[in-house]
Design a protein around this motif. Structure first.
Motif, PDB file in Angstrom:
ATOM      1  N   CYS A 195     -41.761 -58.254   3.753  1.00  0.00           N
ATOM      2  CA  CYS A 195     -42.493 -57.049   3.361  1.00  0.00           C
ATOM      3  C   CYS A 195     -43.979 -57.309   3.131  1.00  0.00           C
ATOM      4  O   CYS A 195     -44.354 -58.259   2.462  1.00  0.00           O
ATOM      5  CB  CYS A 195     -41.890 -56.460   2.091  1.00  0.00           C
ATOM      6  N   SER A 199     -45.057 -52.925  -2.931  1.00  0.00           N
ATOM      7  CA  SER A 199     -43.805 -52.408  -3.456  1.00  0.00           C
ATOM      8  C   SER A 199     -43.364 -53.341  -4.570  1.00  0.00           C
ATOM      9  O   SER A 199     -43.609 -54.535  -4.526  1.00  0.00           O
ATOM     10  CB  SER A 199     -42.790 -52.371  -2.328  1.00  0.00           C
ATOM     11  N   ARG A 277     -33.289 -48.059   1.835  1.00  0.00           N
ATOM     12  CA  ARG A 277     -32.224 -49.075   1.775  1.00  0.00           C
ATOM     13  C   ARG A 277     -30.884 -48.491   1.344  1.00  0.00           C
ATOM     14  O   ARG A 277     -30.775 -47.843   0.299  1.00  0.00           O
ATOM     15  CB  ARG A 277     -32.674 -50.187   0.844  1.00  0.00           C
ATOM     16  N   ARG A 314     -32.005 -58.537   1.857  1.00  0.00           N
ATOM     17  CA  ARG A 314     -31.436 -57.193   1.690  1.00  0.00           C
ATOM     18  C   ARG A 314     -30.054 -57.348   1.052  1.00  0.00           C
ATOM     19  O   ARG A 314     -29.262 -58.189   1.468  1.00  0.00           O
ATOM     20  CB  ARG A 314     -31.294 -56.491   3.044  1.00  0.00           C
TER      21      ARG A 314
END
Ligand code: SF4
Length: 505
Positions: A195, A199, A277, A314
């Motif tokens: 990323c 965030s 997500r 993730r």
């Protein structure tokens, strides 16, 4: 690789150009003067001299020298190109950039054997460039020639032209007073290793979320008053981040209720929430979004390879993604986007093909194919995984996606480039007929104003009668946004001043 410049100021452009061939986060640019000094290994030297007494127009001599390992011949070589160009002084910067770009491309391409698919174009909006050519009266053949002259590959030219054609009716929906609304939710359940956005992991910032949501709603109220007082017309709404569904169902409802109360949601052509997500999406949140009139959501797998998902941080599986799409369908969503990334560490062409095949089976209306950026790969490097990421076959993945998505009834409708992507490839949004994400087109083509709310959000004020754009920045981090919220409201005054000036009210 280092870059030396002499007699001009195109260092940044040359750095961008050299990065098309040498994928690195930074290439040092130094200014040198006088006779060409001894060049160390892997140096790009560029010089511009004004030839005095060359007539009405200024005549310049451009020199590009390259000392570089010739990848084909396997030896270090010195090569040089010299060219004389004439131009009026006010055009000299553009002319330098263009000719230097081509000369540098020729030398670096010969030395490395690499042919960057977007040629000497380093801008992030090639389709906007197509639109500009067409609006200046060029036809498609002339536009194609313009891109060919800049060494863009035939495949990319036709991709950009097709995308521009697709966008035309969407861009025609814009009126001088139209705008889109962007809402930023800069929180994620955890940080993905690739990323590069601002965030914040919810685990580290949990205490900030509640006050953030409260202030965001206040900013939305003020933004709505401003838009109404200026007579602006809402075209689309986009809530992104981060991952908006990191909020609880109650917090999401607080935000969507504020939007419904303050903005003419029914007049908007589209209302998107980037659910993002799957590990944050629940039935309750889907119902909140549906009840609020959200017309399009994103559920982003990035890949359906479980091993790769785990390695990029993730916390969900491929099965979770597919179940989530199913749940969204049952809730009544008939416009779903799924983002994929080509070039993720550990992903192979075969597993990318498998991902795409399974995703097409799930039948989302939009599939957006991104290319991993070197910047993100660099973060992987810190984790000792850089080389594998760089050597990942992103180009065949992107090419494969283009082919099978077309066969499955998707066509490209928006496209942009990010600096430093693997292989200098683009990100492309594909959709089924009539299922374009309008906001994506408006923002990428910088076609209208975007009024933005939330931390890290940028309001873009677009003059409808020219290419002029003015920006109003909100604070980047949620803690700054909360602590200095009154500044955020003060800065909104710029929106008023901008429109008063444009419409002379
Ligand atoms: S979900 Fe998106 S914004 Fe959030 S950490 Fe992952 S890549 Fe970044």
């Amino acid at each position: 690789m280092r870059i030396w410049i002499d007699g001009h100021t195109c260092g940044y452009e040359l750095e961008c150009m050299a990065k098309l061939f040498f994928q690195a986060e930074k290439l040092p640019v130094e200014t040198v003067e006088g006779p060409i000094p001894d060049m160390p290994e892997e140096t790009l030297y560029t010089k511009a001299e004004l030839l005095v007494g060359a007539g009405d127009e200024n005549q310049y001599r451009l020199t590009v020298r390259l000392r570089c390992l010739n990848r084909t011949a396997g030896k270090l070589e010195d090569t040089e190109l010299v060219k004389e160009v004439c131009c009026a002084p006010e055009q000299s910067q553009k002319v330098f950039e263009f000719h230097f770009g081509k000369m540098v491309y020729d030398l670096l391409s010969a030395a490395t054997g690499v042919k960057p698919p977007w040629g000497i174009l380093t801008g992030v909006r090639p389709v906007k460039l197509v639109q500009r050519c067409l609006s200046q009266g060029m036809d498609e053949d002339e536009t194609e020639a313009f891109f060919r002259e800049r060494y863009v590959s035939p495949e990319k030219i036709s991709l950009a032209l097709e995308t521009a054609r697709h966008q035309k009716p969407i861009l025609e929906k814009i009126t001088p007073k139209s705008y889109s609304l962007y809402i930023s939710i800069p929180f994620c359940p955890s940080r993905c290793s690739y990323c590069s956005f601002v965030s914040h992991s919810i685990e580290k910032t949990a205490k900030l979320v509640e006050p953030y949501v409260g202030l965001l709603c206040r900013e939305l109220e003020e933004t709505a008053k401003l838009a109404e007082s200026l007579g602006l017309e809402l075209t689309s709404i986009y809530m992104g981040g981060g991952t908006p569904t990191t909020l609880s169902a109650r917090q999401m409802e607080q935000v969507t209720d504020t939007i419904s109360r303050c903005f003419p949601v029914k007049e908007a052509l589209e209302y998107t929430i980037e659910a993002g997500r799957p590990d944050t999406i629940t039935l309750e949140k889907l119902e909140v979004m549906k009840a609020a009139g959200v017309s399009r959501i994103s559920i982003n797998p990035q890949t359906l390879n479980d091993k790769v998902l785990a390695s990029i941080g993730r916390r969900h599986t491929a099965k979770d993604v597919l179940e989530c799409i199913e749940a969204a369908r049952k809730t009544g969503f008939d416009n779903i986007n799924c983002d994929l990334i080509a070039g993720l560490n550990g992903d192979t062409l075969e597993s990318f093909q498998d991902t795409l095949g399974r995703l097409i089976q799930a039948n989302p209306e939009n599939i957006t194919v991104h290319t991993l950026s070197v910047k993100r790969a660099a973060r992987l490097r810190q984790e000792g995984e850089y080389l594998e990421a760089v050597h990942n076959p992103a180009a065949p993945m992107v090419e494969y996606a283009q082919k099978v998505l077309r066969e499955a009834g998707y066509s490209p409708y928006y496209l942009y480039r990010q600096r430093d992507t693997l292989g200098n490839l683009e990100n492309t949004g594909y959709c089924k007929k009539g299922r374009e994400g309008y906001y994506n087109v408006f923002i990428m083509e910088e076609a209208q104003s975007i009024l933005a709310a939330g931390a890290g959000a940028t309001t873009k004020l677009k003059d409808p009668f020219s290419i002029y754009i003015e920006r109003v920045f909100n604070y980047k981090y949620p803690y700054e946004y909360i602590e200095r919220f009154s500044d955020i409201l003060d800065r909104k005054g710029q929106v008023n001043r901008f429109y008063e000036r444009i419409f002379n009210t």
